[in-house]
Design a protein around this motif. Sequence first.
Motif, PDB file in Angstrom:
ATOM      1  N   TYR A  64       0.835  -1.204   0.000  1.00 40.83           N
ATOM      2  CA  TYR A  64       0.000   0.000   0.000  1.00 40.83           C
ATOM      3  C   TYR A  64       0.871   1.257   0.000  1.00 40.83           C
ATOM      4  O   TYR A  64       0.612   2.207  -0.735  1.00 40.83           O
ATOM      5  CB  TYR A  64      -0.911  -0.015   1.216  1.00 40.83           C
ATOM      6  N   ASP A  65       1.921   1.241   0.809  1.00 40.26           N
ATOM      7  CA  ASP A  65       2.819   2.400   0.883  1.00 40.26           C
ATOM      8  C   ASP A  65       3.591   2.601  -0.423  1.00 40.26           C
ATOM      9  O   ASP A  65       3.771   3.732  -0.882  1.00 40.26           O
ATOM     10  CB  ASP A  65       3.814   2.234   2.031  1.00 40.26           C
ATOM     11  N   ILE A  66       4.025   1.510  -1.031  1.00 38.28           N
ATOM     12  CA  ILE A  66       4.813   1.584  -2.251  1.00 38.28           C
ATOM     13  C   ILE A  66       4.000   2.182  -3.396  1.00 38.28           C
ATOM     14  O   ILE A  66       4.562   2.812  -4.301  1.00 38.28           O
ATOM     15  CB  ILE A  66       5.319   0.180  -2.634  1.00 38.28           C
ATOM     16  N   THR A  67       2.687   2.001  -3.364  1.00 40.71           N
ATOM     17  CA  THR A  67       1.828   2.468  -4.455  1.00 40.71           C
ATOM     18  C   THR A  67       1.065   3.745  -4.094  1.00 40.71           C
ATOM     19  O   THR A  67       0.012   4.033  -4.663  1.00 40.71           O
ATOM     20  CB  THR A  67       0.823   1.365  -4.857  1.00 40.71           C
ATOM     21  N   GLU A  68       1.612   4.542  -3.195  1.00 43.45           N
ATOM     22  CA  GLU A  68       0.915   5.748  -2.750  1.00 43.45           C
ATOM     23  C   GLU A  68       0.838   6.826  -3.833  1.00 43.45           C
ATOM     24  O   GLU A  68       0.139   7.824  -3.678  1.00 43.45           O
ATOM     25  CB  GLU A  68       1.588   6.328  -1.504  1.00 43.45           C
ATOM     26  N   GLY A  69       1.528   6.629  -4.949  1.00 43.42           N
ATOM     27  CA  GLY A  69       1.433   7.593  -6.037  1.00 43.42           C
ATOM     28  C   GLY A  69       0.020   7.737  -6.577  1.00 43.42           C
ATOM     29  O   GLY A  69      -0.325   8.766  -7.161  1.00 43.42           O
ATOM     30  N   TYR A  70      -0.813   6.711  -6.408  1.00 47.39           N
ATOM     31  CA  TYR A  70      -2.202   6.799  -6.856  1.00 47.39           C
ATOM     32  C   TYR A  70      -2.995   7.855  -6.088  1.00 47.39           C
ATOM     33  O   TYR A  70      -4.040   8.308  -6.556  1.00 47.39           O
ATOM     34  CB  TYR A  70      -2.898   5.444  -6.713  1.00 47.39           C
ATOM     35  N   ASP A  71      -2.505   8.245  -4.914  1.00 49.93           N
ATOM     36  CA  ASP A  71      -3.194   9.254  -4.114  1.00 49.93           C
ATOM     37  C   ASP A  71      -2.929  10.671  -4.613  1.00 49.93           C
ATOM     38  O   ASP A  71      -3.549  11.622  -4.151  1.00 49.93           O
ATOM     39  CB  ASP A  71      -2.754   9.159  -2.642  1.00 49.93           C
ATOM     40  N   TYR A 103      11.934   3.984  -7.261  1.00 49.56           N
ATOM     41  CA  TYR A 103      11.623   2.567  -7.097  1.00 49.56           C
ATOM     42  C   TYR A 103      10.166   2.384  -7.494  1.00 49.56           C
ATOM     43  O   TYR A 103       9.303   3.143  -7.050  1.00 49.56           O
ATOM     44  CB  TYR A 103      11.831   2.113  -5.646  1.00 49.56           C
ATOM     45  N   ALA A 104       9.897   1.408  -8.341  1.00 53.73           N
ATOM     46  CA  ALA A 104       8.541   1.191  -8.816  1.00 53.73           C
ATOM     47  C   ALA A 104       8.260  -0.307  -8.881  1.00 53.73           C
ATOM     48  O   ALA A 104       9.170  -1.136  -8.799  1.00 53.73           O
ATOM     49  CB  ALA A 104       8.347   1.818 -10.197  1.00 53.73           C
ATOM     50  N   LEU A 105       6.979  -0.647  -9.038  1.00 49.97           N
ATOM     51  CA  LEU A 105       6.573  -2.032  -9.229  1.00 49.97           C
ATOM     52  C   LEU A 105       6.117  -2.220 -10.671  1.00 49.97           C
ATOM     53  O   LEU A 105       5.232  -1.508 -11.145  1.00 49.97           O
ATOM     54  CB  LEU A 105       5.428  -2.402  -8.280  1.00 49.97           C
ATOM     55  N   CYS A 106       6.727  -3.187 -11.350  1.00 44.16           N
ATOM     56  CA  CYS A 106       6.342  -3.488 -12.722  1.00 44.16           C
ATOM     57  C   CYS A 106       4.919  -4.039 -12.729  1.00 44.16           C
ATOM     58  O   CYS A 106       4.583  -4.946 -11.958  1.00 44.16           O
ATOM     59  CB  CYS A 106       7.309  -4.515 -13.298  1.00 44.16           C
ATOM     60  N   GLU A 107       4.065  -3.488 -13.584  1.00 45.90           N
ATOM     61  CA  GLU A 107       2.679  -3.922 -13.615  1.00 45.90           C
ATOM     62  C   GLU A 107       2.514  -5.304 -14.252  1.00 45.90           C
ATOM     63  O   GLU A 107       1.443  -5.906 -14.150  1.00 45.90           O
ATOM     64  CB  GLU A 107       1.810  -2.914 -14.352  1.00 45.90           C
ATOM     65  N   HIS A 108       3.563  -5.827 -14.874  1.00 44.66           N
ATOM     66  CA  HIS A 108       3.471  -7.145 -15.496  1.00 44.66           C
ATOM     67  C   HIS A 108       3.670  -8.279 -14.490  1.00 44.66           C
ATOM     68  O   HIS A 108       3.005  -9.321 -14.588  1.00 44.66           O
ATOM     69  CB  HIS A 108       4.515  -7.273 -16.615  1.00 44.66           C
ATOM     70  N   HIS A 109       4.610  -8.100 -13.544  1.00 43.12           N
ATOM     71  CA  HIS A 109       4.909  -9.162 -12.583  1.00 43.12           C
ATOM     72  C   HIS A 109       4.824  -8.692 -11.132  1.00 43.12           C
ATOM     73  O   HIS A 109       5.050  -9.486 -10.213  1.00 43.12           O
ATOM     74  CB  HIS A 109       6.320  -9.723 -12.828  1.00 43.12           C
ATOM     75  N   ALA A 110       4.535  -7.399 -10.915  1.00 41.75           N
ATOM     76  CA  ALA A 110       4.510  -6.823  -9.571  1.00 41.75           C
ATOM     77  C   ALA A 110       5.846  -7.002  -8.864  1.00 41.75           C
ATOM     78  O   ALA A 110       5.898  -7.131  -7.640  1.00 41.75           O
ATOM     79  CB  ALA A 110       3.373  -7.415  -8.733  1.00 41.75           C
ATOM     80  N   LEU A 111       6.934  -7.023  -9.644  1.00 42.85           N
ATOM     81  CA  LEU A 111       8.282  -7.055  -9.092  1.00 42.85           C
ATOM     82  C   LEU A 111       8.909  -5.672  -9.259  1.00 42.85           C
ATOM     83  O   LEU A 111       8.560  -4.929 -10.176  1.00 42.85           O
ATOM     84  CB  LEU A 111       9.131  -8.117  -9.798  1.00 42.85           C
ATOM     85  N   PRO A 112       9.855  -5.331  -8.388  1.00 40.39           N
ATOM     86  CA  PRO A 112      10.432  -3.972  -8.446  1.00 40.39           C
ATOM     87  C   PRO A 112      11.317  -3.741  -9.662  1.00 40.39           C
ATOM     88  O   PRO A 112      11.974  -4.659 -10.165  1.00 40.39           O
ATOM     89  CB  PRO A 112      11.267  -3.901  -7.154  1.00 40.39           C
ATOM     90  N   PHE A 113      11.319  -2.506 -10.110  1.00 43.32           N
ATOM     91  CA  PHE A 113      12.387  -1.998 -10.955  1.00 43.32           C
ATOM     92  C   PHE A 113      12.790  -0.647 -10.386  1.00 43.32           C
ATOM     93  O   PHE A 113      11.972   0.046  -9.769  1.00 43.32           O
ATOM     94  CB  PHE A 113      12.011  -1.928 -12.444  1.00 43.32           C
ATOM     95  N   TYR A 114      14.058  -0.316 -10.533  1.00 49.14           N
ATOM     96  CA  TYR A 114      14.577   0.853  -9.832  1.00 49.14           C
ATOM     97  C   TYR A 114      15.730   1.457 -10.623  1.00 49.14           C
ATOM     98  O   TYR A 114      16.373   0.789 -11.441  1.00 49.14           O
ATOM     99  CB  TYR A 114      15.057   0.463  -8.432  1.00 49.14           C
ATOM    100  N   GLY A 115      15.973   2.721 -10.385  1.00 54.38           N
ATOM    101  CA  GLY A 115      17.061   3.373 -11.090  1.00 54.38           C
ATOM    102  C   GLY A 115      17.094   4.864 -10.856  1.00 54.38           C
ATOM    103  O   GLY A 115      16.797   5.327  -9.747  1.00 54.38           O
TER     104      GLY A 115
END
Length: 219
Positions: A64-71, A103-115
């Motif tokens: 929930y915290d990782i996806t707070e950008g939706y707010d 840091y983000a979560l890939c919408e295809h596998h819900a695994l992180p990608f970062y950079g």
Amino acid sequence: MHSHDDNTIDSEYLAAMKLQKRSVSAEQFSQFEGYVAEIFTAFGLDLHSPSTEETPRRFIKALYDITEGYDGDPKLVKAFETECHGDSDCRLSQIIQGPIPFYALCEHHALPFYGKVYVGYIANENIIGISKLTRLVRLFSKRFAVQERIGQEIAGLLDVMVHPTGVAVYIEAHHLCMEMRGVREEVPMTRTTVWRGAYHDDPALRSEFFTSCGLPRNG
């Protein structure tokens, strides 16, 4: 061209912001924890130990915290006037921020990608506080996402916010969906660019952007 003040946000800006607070009840959180516990157990995790008994709850809270950008981010509302007003000299003045870690979560596998993200723009009638560029990156990276879209969304909202002469976004990232599964590349780096306005039309500006960012490439 038009500007935004502290009390006015036009419909185009709000639509790009997608400013809406999520609503998840305590009952829903509890239900989700149950689902996660069932999945983790089936996949082999023993949840009957002091270190793991709260894992489903922690996982749901972290997700929930990782996806707070939706707010959305109400602090992105404010823009300032600049003295440029479209003068030709301003076309040569880039405002650049980076590297901005994300840091983000890939919408295809819900695994992180970062950079790292580098954002540049050339002001016209408005500018924003330099910290707002970091907020822009976080707004769109703290969602289920794909790298290419993050760059387009950052450029699009910045364009709506300040109507600049040009926008540049460069992103480089590691994707754990490739490093932990699938092809299992050891050190992959995915790079994407977005050019709008003057950056799209002028290779010299793109080259200057990369040089200013300390990146070993040119447009």
